[in-house]
Design a protein around this motif. Structure first.
Motif, PDB file in Angstrom:
ATOM      1  N   GLU A  46     -56.313  20.124  51.597  1.00  0.00           N
ATOM      2  CA  GLU A  46     -56.176  18.871  52.162  1.00  0.00           C
ATOM      3  C   GLU A  46     -55.774  19.100  53.763  1.00  0.00           C
ATOM      4  N   LYS A  48     -53.842  17.573  55.903  1.00  0.00           N
ATOM      5  CA  LYS A  48     -52.583  17.003  56.039  1.00  0.00           C
ATOM      6  C   LYS A  48     -52.273  16.036  57.352  1.00  0.00           C
ATOM      7  N   TYR A  50     -54.697  14.714  59.094  1.00  0.00           N
ATOM      8  CA  TYR A  50     -55.576  13.536  58.849  1.00  0.00           C
ATOM      9  C   TYR A  50     -55.104  12.492  58.026  1.00  0.00           C
ATOM     10  N   THR A  51     -54.376  13.069  56.804  1.00  0.00           N
ATOM     11  CA  THR A  51     -53.754  12.317  56.043  1.00  0.00           C
ATOM     12  C   THR A  51     -52.690  11.409  56.585  1.00  0.00           C
ATOM     13  N   GLU A  52     -51.779  11.979  57.297  1.00  0.00           N
ATOM     14  CA  GLU A  52     -50.733  11.620  58.146  1.00  0.00           C
ATOM     15  C   GLU A  52     -51.066  10.358  59.010  1.00  0.00           C
ATOM     16  N   LEU A  54     -53.981   8.538  58.801  1.00  0.00           N
ATOM     17  CA  LEU A  54     -54.501   7.396  58.054  1.00  0.00           C
ATOM     18  C   LEU A  54     -53.139   6.545  57.618  1.00  0.00           C
ATOM     19  N   ASN A  55     -52.159   7.305  56.992  1.00  0.00           N
ATOM     20  CA  ASN A  55     -51.089   6.747  56.451  1.00  0.00           C
ATOM     21  C   ASN A  55     -50.366   5.662  57.607  1.00  0.00           C
TER      22      ASN A  55
END
Length: 107
Positions: A46, A48, A50-52, A54-55
Motif C-alpha cells: 500500500e 500509505k 497517497y491513501t492519506e 485521498l482520504n
C-alpha cells in the motif's frame, strides 16, 4: 446533516429538493510521497502517503459540499457521488456532489 449515496433515507421523507450541491479540492502530489511511492513499487504494498492524501481530499470535498447544502437550508444530501480528474501533471481534482434536500421523519 444526513448524507446518503442512495435516493432516499429510510425512515425519512423528502419534503423539498433544493438542487445540486458540490464540493471539490485540487491537490498535488508531494515530492517526498513520490519518492516513497517509487520505492514501494519495487517491493509492493500500500502507498500509505497517497491513501492519506485521498482520504483528506475526500473529506475536504464532502465538507465543502455540506457547507453549500447548509447555505441552501438543507438538512440532508442524497445521491452522493465522487469523481476524480487530472488537472495537470501531478495534480488531481476530487469532486463530491449530490442533491440537497429537506427531509422530515416518516410518520
Amino acid at each position: 446533516m444526513l448524507l446518503s449515496n442512495t435516493e432516499y433515507i429510510p425512515g425519512h421523507r423528502v419534503s423539498r429538493h433544493l438542487g445540486l450541491v458540490q464540493g471539490s479540492t485540487v491537490r498535488s502530489k508531494h515530492a517526498g510521497r513520490d519518492l516513497m511511492a517509487g520505492l514501494k513499487n519495487i517491493v509492493g504494498g500500500e502507498l500509505k502517503g497517497y491513501t492519506e492524501l485521498l482520504n483528506e481530499s475526500r473529506q475536504e470535498a464532502l465538507d465543502r459540499m455540506q457547507a453549500q447544502a447548509k447555505q441552501l437550508g438543507a438538512n440532508a444530501v442524497i445521491n452522493i457521488r465522487f469523481s476524480t480528474s487530472n488537472i495537470a501533471a501531478g495534480a488531481s481534482e476530487l469532486l463530491a456532489y449530490g442533491t440537497a434536500v429537506v427531509i422530515d421523519s416518516a410518520a
